[in-house]
Write an enzyme that holds these catalytic residues in place. Structure first.
Site: not given
Lengths: 263, 372
Positions: A10, A15, A126
């Site tokens: 998400k 990340k 996304d």
């Protein structure tokens, strides 16, 4: 063939922080590492470059440059090769097409992808359109990881990513838990990993040191190499570099996902 | 960092890379091509290509296809194509819509696993030069083992030349080119006849792109026949790009068909200046021969791609040029071609044929010669 990985999860879950710290940890181990930022925000490699922003592939293409490898690959912490794909401002043009075009160009002109031990694709949170899976579809990614916390929404996103991976018949090489300080997180994410047919590779505790270092444009590995959190990233890096079994993930249904986060 | 010279904007619509890929697949003897995109994309050429025996079908992507992807449609059409047409060779060609949304043509092929070769062409129409569509198609054909590395390299260098020809004096030479019908055929034919009657010496050059030779050659034939009628055949030298030993299968076949018909109808071919796909470089060969042997000639009739012929050795001659591009008239005039004639809609009439097709200018010349 180098290990070519993508870390999914998400948006905002961490990340880029994870990717750059893993890259730095692997570089410490003597591995040759390339990191390719696929987010139009183009900040994946910033903590490996002491806060410096590098020209992106799409910027150069837009200016009509005759792009060579050395124009887009920049050497960061301990020789980590940094590439940013870049893209339009939010709400303009087509970022997905940008990734497709940049990936084809990289494939054509770059030896960096072959001349490394580890290539990390830092993909946007996304996967809103076909372009965002170009690295996988063009055969540039051979290992996928999912990063999530133990909260419902990040897990929901992680589960959706597993749906995508299974549709692409792509195996999942592990789940990483980036803690947000929610109760019982390690257990929840561990159970999630087991049920989708994977395993929990690392539990990264919430540590304000990560933010502090990022603000200074540095990775934890570089700024605070002896910290506990740096040790966690090192262990994760070893786990990623190790050979391990991988299966196509079996996504959960929403009911089970809700139950799981209620533990 | 080397900055590419900023190329000037060109406003007039130009040939499409998608269509260029379609024509290339035809030259490679592809039986059926699937256009992966909206139903109207490349409609006119898709229709015309059927005249040449290649079927073109579309996956008919609609709004929902743009949003949800067109993989399933492509799989469905590919399966239907195999069942319905039993093709020996299939092409799948991208479009702007399918390429922007990131469709992977190969995924459908992997899923369907056809027994015959499939040439996958990831192309859209957003390239500055339409020759890019040909190159991408040839790259895919090379990857599919359908053409040799040598042929691929040969084609690539020809296409580079073709692009340069268009940049120098063709459709890509100006920001905007006004379409123009050219000079009146009747007046031009009259002048040509006059020169021939005066016993002037003339070059009769065919430098045509691929199948357009089927009609352009009719003009060269008419010149030959008129000269014969006037008894001045020895004043005319014929040069044609009809080498039957180079190019993709269809181009070789067409070169042989045109050459044989010209010979059979009494036209002596003095010089072969290249093959039907060598129109970008055949002009240079012609120019060299002219420089060596015919520099004292009075006029030249040049059909096909007249702007590919360098001016150096012909600038003192009275030039009669026949093109099929209304936007080619102004550049040719500027080069110094005195008479420029346009054969409107020539290309469609040269599809699906294996014989020379009558041209308006050829017919005009023959008619005038009757009274001569």
């Amino acid at each position: 063939m180098p290990k070519q990985i993508a870390i999914y999860g998400k948006g905002g879950i961490g990340k880029s922080s994870t990717a750059s710290n893993v890259a730095a940890a692997c570089a410490d181990e003597g591995y040759r590492v390339t990191i390719i930022g696929c987010d139009p925000k183009s900040d994946s490699s910033i903590t490996l470059l002491r806060g410096r922003r590098i020209p992106t592939i799409m910027d150069l293409m837009r200016q009509g440059m005759d792009i060579r490898e050395e124009d887009i690959i920049f050497s960061g912490y301990k020789g980590v090769k940094c590439v940013e794909i870049g893209g339009p401002e939010p709400g303009i043009g087509c970022a997905g097409r940008g990734i497709i075009v940049a990936i084809s160009l990289l494939k054509k002109i770059s030896k960096a992808i072959e001349d490394t031990d580890l290539v990390i694709y830092d993909v946007p949170g996304d996967i809103v359109c076909g372009g965002f899976v170009a690295p996988v579809k063009k055969g540039l990614v051979n290992e996928a990881y999912v990063l999530t916390s133990g909260e419902y929404m990040p897990l929901y996103a992680a589960n959706n990513i597993c749906k995508g991976l299974s549709r692409l018949e792509m195996t999942l090489n592990g789940v990483i838990c980036n803690s947000r300080g929610a109760p019982n997180e390690e257990v929840i994410v561990g159970e999630f990993a087991k049920e989708i047919g994977s395993r929990l590779l690392a539990f990264i505790p919430k540590d304000v040191l990560v933010q502090t270092c990022e603000r200074e444009g540095l990775s934890v590995i570089e700024k605070a190499p002896d910290s506990a959190i740096a040790g966690v990233y090192r262990k994760l890096a070893q786990a990623i570099m190790a050979e391990k079994e991988a299966q196509i993930p079996k996504p959960l249904d929403d009911k089970r996902l809700r139950e799981l986060t209620r533990i | 960092m080397p900055v590419k010279e900023k190329e000037p904007l060109i406003m007039h619509p130009r040939p499409s890379s998608i269509v260029a890929a379609l024509y290339t697949l035809r030259d490679l003897d592809t039986d059926v091509v699937i256009l992966h995109g909206p139903p109207g994309c490349s409609f006119k050429h898709a229709r015309l290509l059927e005249e040449d025996g290649m079927r073109v079908v579309t996956t008919s992507l609609d709004e929902s296809g743009f949003v949800f992807g067109g993989h399933d449609s492509l799989v469905e059409v590919l399966e239907k194509v195999i069942k319905r047409f039993n093709p020996k060779r299939i092409g799948i060609v991208g479009t702007c819509a399918s390429m922007i949304i990131g469709e992977e043509l190969h995924e459908a092929v992997t899923e369907v696993q056809p027994d015959v070769p499939v040439i996958e062409v990831e192309v859209h129409a957003g390239y500055r030069d339409n020759t890019k569509g040909v190159i991408i198609a040839l790259e895919s054909a090379l990857a599919a083992g359908i053409i040799s590395e040598a042929e691929f390299e040969r084609q690539k260098s020809l296409l580079k030349e073709a692009t340069m020809v268009e940049k120098r004096h063709g459709a890509a030479s100006k920001e905007y080119l006004e379409p123009n019908r050219g000079d009146l055929k009747f007046r031009v034919a009259e002048r040509l006849l006059e020169l021939m009657k005066q016993g002037k010496k003339g070059l009769n050059i065919l430098n045509a792109k691929k199948e357009t030779a089927f009609m352009f050659a009719d003009i060269n034939l008419a010149v030959t026949q008129t000269a014969e009628k006037l008894g001045v055949s020895s004043n005319i030298v014929n040069m044609v790009n009809l080498d039957v030993n180079v190019g993709l299968p269809k181009n070789r076949r067409n070169a042989r068909e045109v050459r044989d018909e010209l010979t059979q109808k009494g036209m002596e071919i003095h010089h072969i200046i290249g093959g039907l796909d060598e129109y970008p470089i055949a002009g240079n060969n012609a120019s060299q021969i002219i420089g060596e042997k015919y520099s004292d000639f009075d006029f030249a009739v040049i059909t096909g791609v007249p702007h590919a012929l360098p001016m150096d050795n012909i600038k003192h001659m009275e030039l009669f040029s026949i093109t099929n591009g209304p936007r080619q008239v102004v550049p040719l005039k500027e080069m110094g071609h005195k008479h420029v004639v346009v054969e409107i809609d020539l290309h469609p009439k040269t599809l699906g044929v294996n014989h020379i097709v009558e041209s308006e200018f050829g017919a005009t010349l023959r008619e005038l010669a009757k009274d001569a």
